[in-house]
Design a protein around this motif. Structure first.
Motif, mmCIF file in Angstrom:
data_model
loop_
_atom_site.group_PDB
_atom_site.id
_atom_site.type_symbol
_atom_site.label_atom_id
_atom_site.label_comp_id
_atom_site.label_asym_id
_atom_site.label_seq_id
_atom_site.Cartn_x
_atom_site.Cartn_y
_atom_site.Cartn_z
ATOM 1 N N PHE A 250 11.963 0.019 -1.657
ATOM 2 C CA PHE A 250 10.633 0.472 -1.643
ATOM 3 C C PHE A 250 9.847 0.339 -3.583
ATOM 4 C CE2 PHE A 250 11.322 2.727 1.772
ATOM 5 C CZ PHE A 250 10.000 2.371 2.771
ATOM 6 N N GLU A 251 10.748 0.517 -4.641
ATOM 7 C CA GLU A 251 10.090 0.409 -5.453
ATOM 8 C C GLU A 251 9.768 -0.415 -6.104
ATOM 9 O OE1 GLU A 251 13.856 2.311 -7.446
ATOM 10 O OE2 GLU A 251 14.147 4.188 -6.613
ATOM 11 N N ARG A 252 9.982 -1.772 -5.093
ATOM 12 C CA ARG A 252 9.626 -2.801 -6.194
ATOM 13 C C ARG A 252 7.834 -2.626 -5.794
ATOM 14 N NH1 ARG A 252 13.333 -7.264 -2.240
ATOM 15 N NH2 ARG A 252 14.999 -6.556 -3.765
ATOM 16 N N PHE A 253 7.852 -1.681 -4.593
ATOM 17 C CA PHE A 253 6.287 -1.510 -5.380
ATOM 18 C C PHE A 253 5.846 -0.508 -6.283
ATOM 19 C CE2 PHE A 253 5.990 -1.204 -0.093
ATOM 20 C CZ PHE A 253 5.213 -1.978 0.060
ATOM 21 N N SER A 254 4.378 -0.415 -6.659
ATOM 22 C CA SER A 254 4.773 0.676 -7.512
ATOM 23 C C SER A 254 4.831 1.422 -7.602
ATOM 24 C CB SER A 254 2.587 -0.110 -8.178
ATOM 25 O OG SER A 254 2.338 0.402 -7.441
ATOM 26 N N SER A 255 4.264 2.501 -8.354
ATOM 27 C CA SER A 255 4.848 4.232 -8.287
ATOM 28 C C SER A 255 3.261 4.735 -7.608
ATOM 29 C CB SER A 255 5.554 5.012 -9.261
ATOM 30 O OG SER A 255 4.939 4.732 -10.793
ATOM 31 N N GLU A 256 2.434 4.010 -8.397
ATOM 32 C CA GLU A 256 1.583 4.842 -7.279
ATOM 33 C C GLU A 256 1.045 4.118 -6.628
ATOM 34 O OE1 GLU A 256 1.449 2.791 -10.510
ATOM 35 O OE2 GLU A 256 1.224 3.762 -11.620
ATOM 36 N N LYS A 257 1.268 3.016 -4.989
ATOM 37 C CA LYS A 257 1.498 2.251 -4.526
ATOM 38 C C LYS A 257 2.661 3.252 -3.554
ATOM 39 C CE LYS A 257 0.086 -0.088 -0.831
ATOM 40 N NZ LYS A 257 -1.507 -0.153 -0.571
ATOM 41 N N ILE A 258 3.474 3.739 -3.955
ATOM 42 C CA ILE A 258 4.285 4.563 -3.281
ATOM 43 C C ILE A 258 3.606 6.167 -3.079
ATOM 44 C CG2 ILE A 258 6.569 5.826 -3.380
ATOM 45 C CD1 ILE A 258 7.569 3.253 -4.600
ATOM 46 N N SER A 259 3.499 6.638 -4.034
ATOM 47 C CA SER A 259 3.010 7.462 -4.291
ATOM 48 C C SER A 259 1.343 8.425 -3.156
ATOM 49 C CB SER A 259 2.232 8.204 -5.407
ATOM 50 O OG SER A 259 1.448 9.637 -5.323
ATOM 51 N N GLU A 260 0.810 6.459 -3.324
ATOM 52 C CA GLU A 260 -0.353 6.467 -2.284
ATOM 53 C C GLU A 260 -0.069 6.762 -1.447
ATOM 54 O OE1 GLU A 260 -3.423 2.939 -1.108
ATOM 55 O OE2 GLU A 260 -2.318 3.246 -3.748
ATOM 56 N N LEU A 261 1.102 5.666 -0.728
ATOM 57 C CA LEU A 261 1.288 6.148 0.786
ATOM 58 C C LEU A 261 1.865 7.398 1.589
ATOM 59 C CD1 LEU A 261 2.847 2.100 0.930
ATOM 60 C CD2 LEU A 261 0.767 3.158 2.494
ATOM 61 N N LEU A 262 2.738 7.581 0.554
ATOM 62 C CA LEU A 262 3.272 9.513 0.715
ATOM 63 C C LEU A 262 2.385 10.241 1.033
ATOM 64 C CD1 LEU A 262 6.703 8.850 -0.867
ATOM 65 C CD2 LEU A 262 6.239 8.404 0.987
ATOM 66 N N ASN A 263 1.336 10.482 0.251
ATOM 67 C CA ASN A 263 0.145 11.361 -0.276
ATOM 68 C C ASN A 263 -1.156 11.440 0.127
ATOM 69 O OD1 ASN A 263 2.487 13.232 -1.627
ATOM 70 N ND2 ASN A 263 2.184 11.320 -3.306
ATOM 71 N N SER A 264 -1.384 10.074 0.651
ATOM 72 C CA SER A 264 -2.408 10.239 1.635
ATOM 73 C C SER A 264 -2.854 10.720 2.831
ATOM 74 C CB SER A 264 -3.153 8.711 2.309
ATOM 75 O OG SER A 264 -3.930 8.721 2.629
ATOM 76 N N LYS A 265 -4.112 11.284 3.079
ATOM 77 C CA LYS A 265 -3.859 12.530 3.903
ATOM 78 C C LYS A 265 -4.560 11.667 5.234
ATOM 79 C CE LYS A 265 -7.504 15.370 1.732
ATOM 80 N NZ LYS A 265 -6.572 17.068 1.558
ATOM 81 N N ASP A 266 -4.766 10.047 5.061
ATOM 82 C CA ASP A 266 -4.742 9.601 6.352
ATOM 83 C C ASP A 266 -3.549 8.600 6.419
ATOM 84 O OD1 ASP A 266 -4.788 7.596 8.332
ATOM 85 O OD2 ASP A 266 -6.884 6.525 7.614
ATOM 86 N N LYS A 267 -2.061 8.728 7.051
ATOM 87 C CA LYS A 267 -1.141 7.937 7.226
ATOM 88 C C LYS A 267 -0.831 7.176 7.955
ATOM 89 C CE LYS A 267 0.644 12.244 4.821
ATOM 90 N NZ LYS A 267 0.369 11.656 3.360
ATOM 91 N N SER A 268 -2.008 6.697 8.539
ATOM 92 C CA SER A 268 -2.513 5.227 9.577
ATOM 93 C C SER A 268 -1.089 4.016 8.457
ATOM 94 C CB SER A 268 -3.560 4.889 10.040
ATOM 95 O OG SER A 268 -4.603 4.805 8.427
ATOM 96 N N ALA A 269 -1.495 3.780 7.179
ATOM 97 C CA ALA A 269 -1.207 2.619 6.714
ATOM 98 C C ALA A 269 0.253 2.956 6.320
ATOM 99 C CB ALA A 269 -1.717 2.514 5.293
#
Length: 178
Positions: free
Chosen positions: A74-93
């Motif tokens: 997972f850390e191959r993604f940027s930390s911003e991308k990981i944070s965006e995926l985990l913290n988004s209100k829309d969890k569909s992605a």
């Protein structure tokens, strides 16, 4: 196409032995989330499963095979991308990403190898998301390939879980370009 010698040998081995050669795991009665916590290298996956509430779904259905990316994957993604995926209100992605790592049924490493034997060195599996993953051997490693051409190696196979079988992989496989 010629079948590689290693695949031929593996097929012969599987033909003469039962398909019960699974690695024993002391965590066999725990679910994926508990296994992830105890293995200490699936914290991001654990957080993602909880964030999407897939833990409740997985616990009440199955069996499943989980191709579980390690934290390093997972850390191959940027930390911003990981944070965006985990913290988004829309969890569909995030849910789409996670369900692409899940296949219905119990696919032990020996069953994956058997499917590759029947498929002349390749096998294809449909994820619960409905997209395909292909598998082939690279040396002694089972390698998964997504439709984007990304690959992931199974680094630890056949971790038994209450919901099925978990295989740790070294990369995050993607259902679409992210």
């Amino acid at each position: 196409m010629k079948t590689p010698i290693i695949l031929t040998l593996l097929c012969a081995f599987l033909a003469f032995n039962s398909l019960t050669a699974q690695i024993s795991n002391q965590e066999s009665h725990k679910d994926l989330v508990q296994n992830g916590t105890n293995l200490d290298n699936h914290k991001i996956l654990n957080a993602a499963v909880k964030a999407t509430e897939l833990d409740a779904l997985l616990d009440n259905a199955g069996p499943f095979t989980i191709f579980a990316p390690s934290d390093a994957a997972f850390e191959r993604f940027s930390s911003e991308k990981i944070s965006e995926l985990l913290n988004s209100k829309d969890k569909s992605a995030l849910k789409s990403l996670l369900t692409y790592h899940i296949v219905a049924g119990q696919l032990t490493a020996s069953r994956i190898l058997s499917a590759m034997c029947r498929g002349n060195g390749k096998a294809s599996f449909t994820t619960v998301q409905g997209k395909k993953l292909s598998a082939h051997l690279d040396g002694y490693d089972i390698v998964l390939t997504d439709p984007m051409g990304n690959t992931a190696r199974i680094t630890t196979a056949d971790l038994n879980s209450k919901i099925g079988v978990v295989h740790e992989i070294d990369s995050v496989i993607l259902p679409t370009q992210m």
